[in-house]
Design an enzyme around this catalytic site. Structure first.
Site, PDB file in Angstrom:
ATOM      1  CD  GLU A   8      14.577 -14.064 -44.972  1.00  0.00           C
ATOM      2  OE1 GLU A   8      14.892 -14.806 -45.914  1.00  0.00           O
ATOM      3  OE2 GLU A   8      15.001 -14.240 -43.805  1.00  0.00           O
ATOM      4  CG  ASP A  65      19.908 -17.577 -47.687  1.00  0.00           C
ATOM      5  OD1 ASP A  65      20.794 -17.252 -46.890  1.00  0.00           O
ATOM      6  OD2 ASP A  65      18.791 -17.990 -47.330  1.00  0.00           O
ATOM      7  CD  GLU A 116      19.492 -21.836 -44.367  1.00  0.00           C
ATOM      8  OE1 GLU A 116      18.338 -21.589 -44.718  1.00  0.00           O
ATOM      9  OE2 GLU A 116      20.305 -20.949 -44.014  1.00  0.00           O
TER      10      GLU A 116
END
Length: 696
Positions: free
Chosen positions: A302, A381, A409
């Site tokens: 990333e 993820d 998240e």
């Protein structure tokens, strides 16, 4: 200022360390005779001081007894609690624990035994840290009302590393943080609120956490300088606080540090000047923090710099750091979250789920002995449901640890209740089939399967400076549960939930305990039912990841798709017709996931693209399952509100109101999820709900 101090020392702040007064006369009668006197070794060691301080605090709170502390038993031989390390020559420790028991206790283990002959309950350990864990275990017994008449406990943490990853930034923000600002930093400076850091250290020690990385793995400009004299003295003060509770400090580093702060023109891991720079830098760190744990690294992921820039692999990249740390006993924790985040959504052959295995499996055996690969529990993820990472069990000659995400998240961001321990248990119990027997994920990450030197758990923290630490009061159960599982993966989710409830709200009210336990144990499936169906995942708004957006990532460079069309939905990851991801598994798992007929329903769309009319094992079609679960999820979310309302008056108004407000938001938001998801798939498929409920 006084008002703020009061707020930060209420029940919400104290979490499971409130030590509420015990109402049960039977428990008081059982414990009180032992708890008035504490006999301890000389308290020179800071961790032993912490242990004694915690024991007296717990006894004071739960029994209203101000215990007397002494180093020897008086002539009257009053009943007592004796605590000490095995090498302390404390007579009550020496006479209580046999040689066999002492041998069975590892460096962080402890023993607790009722010695009626000597009229004491003895807590013994090989080290001060083990003694601290033993004290917390005793207080856990007291707080949950367990009998202590015939105690004979021998316990060792299963995993060597039990780590917390703080994704905190020095500006005070927290990446994926849902509980306020950082407790470590504010306005580009390190905090001076050491009292709060100490309370956090206590919380971590009470659940057996022994390591912490205190800054975000995405290391920005100022955090890159943490390994310089600009910040190291202040970071050393944080290390001092956590050291007193047996928690070692780690730092996340920027792989390009030799360029950004070192004045070099390269960060090539094979460059001699770069290697020497890191060696000198590590020496500098250990001069300030002699027991520094090591470095946590996110590289080539990333947009973060890494060895790929120099055509080097991740073994070469990590070994360069490991070489610098090895003389000091330090370790490199190297994250395996490496994938192409700039792919073309039109290319259906590229599969983000494959990435970690494809990058790291070929490097098995090439990493130095003090490198640990940190692998996320799933290949994507931290989704509400995804396959278990096939890297577990695939690398026989490499240290490995598992990474969980306590911060929610993709599971409601601590605005929805979602108790994650059942999910983690499923992952840990998953059989990798990497060996004929004993090849579950928990055996891989504890090091026992392949005899690895280093092993363990890591998790992304869910705390911030909110007065209750975790935003949603019930999210404290995830933090508590993570630590308990890291120490003992055999514990069951129900037991952990009950412990947390009793320690947080008291152990006497059965209705309260059972109601909150039911809320926690059903919450993961409730959240899953009104969000992403059958393992497809990712139906969230980009960037902030809160709330429904079916196509949010569908045409994105990040590579997370559901491929819904007018005929069907799901990602074909099979060997025969798909991306080939299934081939990364071993043994029976390959056949299990390759076939639509045997693939578990809850993961069907993670592994297969199927028609909306495909019949699930439940007998329902995929489309009807989507409709039904989303309607049911909304009803069950509303039911959580009602269950919590029944507890009004059974706890202080502040805690009850805080959770009630969150559950009300969850119920409203669940409706939003239901209506958007159901409408999307009704319009996509054209197939009506067989129950003729309202879909827009």
């Amino acid at each position: 200022m006084a008002e703020q101090k009061t707020e930060l020392h209420n029940a919400e702040y104290k979490a499971w360390l409130e030590y509420p007064y015990i109402q049960s006369s039977a428990v008081i009668e059982c414990y009180s005779p032992w708890c008035s006197n504490i006999l301890t070794v000389k308290q020179d060691h800071p961790v032993i001081k912490s242990a004694v301080r915690e024991l007296t605090r717990g006894i004071q709170g739960m029994l209203d007894i101000e215990a007397t502390i002494a180093e020897s038993q008086d002539k009257d031989k009053q009943a007592c609690i004796a605590i000490g390390t095995f090498d302390s020559n404390h007579p009550l420790i020496t006479h209580t624990f046999s040689e066999a028991t002492r041998t069975a206790i590892g460096s962080e283990g402890y023993a607790i035994r009722t010695n009626t002959e000597k009229d004491c309950i003895a807590i013994g350990a090989s080290t001060p840290v083990g003694l601290l864990y033993g004290v917390f275990a005793f207080l856990r017994l007291l707080g949950t009302g367990q009998s202590i008449e015939t105690l004979d406990v021998v316990d060792n943490p299963v995993n060597l590393l039990r780590m917390m990853n703080q994704w905190d930034n020095i500006d005070g923000s927290i990446e994926r943080g849902y509980a306020g600002k950082s407790i470590f930093y504010t306005d580009n400076e390190i905090t001076e609120d050491f009292d709060r850091l100490q309370d956090y250290a206590r919380m971590l020690a009470s659940i057996g956490i022994n390591a912490i990385a205190i800054n975000n793995v995405n290391v920005h400009r100022f955090e890159t300088m943490f390994i310089t004299e600009r910040y190291l003295p202040d970071i050393a003060k944080i290390a001092d606080i956590f050291r007193n509770y047996g928690v070692k400090l780690f730092l996340s580093i920027n792989y390009a540090s030799p360029i950004e702060i070192g004045g070099l023109n390269t960060a090539d891991p094979l460059d001699s000047d770069v290697r020497q720079w890191w060696k000198a830098k590590v020496i500098e760190i250990y001069k300030v923090i002699p027991d520094f744990g090591g470095l946590l690294v996110k590289a080539d992921s990333e947009n973060r710099p890494g060895p790929f820039t120099y055509d080097r692999d991740h073994a070469e990249g990590s070994n360069m750091l490991a070489e610098a740390l090895l003389p000091f006993g330090g370790i490199v924790i190297w994250r395996c979250f490496v994938y192409n985040c700039k792919q073309d959504w039109r290319d259906r052959s590229t599969d983000r789920a494959r990435a970690a295995y494809d990058h790291f499996k070929p490097l098995d055996g090439q990493f130095m002995e003090n490198v640990i690969l940190q692998v996320k529990n799933g290949p994507m993820d931290f989704q509400v449901r995804e396959g278990v990472s096939p890297l577990f069990g695939a690398m026989k000659h490499t240290n490995m640890m598992i990474e969980f995400q306590i911060t929610q998240e993709y599971t409601g961001q601590q605005r929805h209740v979602c108790y994650l321990v059942p999910q983690w248990k499923e992952v840990l119990d998953f059989d990798t089939y990497a060996a004929d027997s004993g090849s579950s994920v928990k055996r891989v990450v504890d090091g026992s399967m392949y005899g690895n030197k280093y092993s363990g758990f890591a998790a992304v923290s869910n705390i911030g400076n909110d007065h209750n630490w975790t935003g949603h009061l019930l999210a404290q159960a995830n933090l508590y549960g993570y630590g308990r599982l890291a120490c003992n993966p055999e514990l069951i989710a129900e037991q952990i939930a009950k412990e947390w409830i009793m320690l947080t709200f008291g152990a006497e009210d059965e209705q309260l305990i059972n109601t909150i336990r039911e809320i926690l144990l059903t919450s993961w499936h409730i959240y899953e039912s009104y969000t992403s169906p059958l393992g497809v995942g990712w139906m969230v708004n980009p960037d902030h990841h809160y709330g429904p957006n079916v196509d949010g990532y569908e045409y994105s460079k990040w590579g997370t798709y559901h491929f819904a069309d007018l005929q069907g939905i799901g990602v074909d990851r099979t060997i025969k017709t798909g991306t080939g991801y299934v081939a990364q598994y071993q043994g029976a798992n390959v056949d299990l996931y390759e076939s639509v007929a045997t693939c578990p329903d809850e993961l069907l769309l993670f592994f297969h693209h199927v028609p909306y009319t495909h019949i699930l094992k439940s007998g329902k079609t995929v489309i009807q399952h989507i409709y039904d679960t989303h309607f049911d999820g909304v009803d069950r979310a509303a039911g959580l509100k009602e269950k919590w309302q029944s507890l009004k008056g059974k706890m202080d108004d502040s805690r009850h109101r805080q959770v009630a407000d969150r559950l009300n938001e969850q119920a409203l938001h669940a409706r939003e999820w239901r209506d958007i998801i159901n409408t999307y798939f009704y319009r996509k498929s054209g197939i009506p709900d067989e129950h003729q409920r309202t879909i827009y």
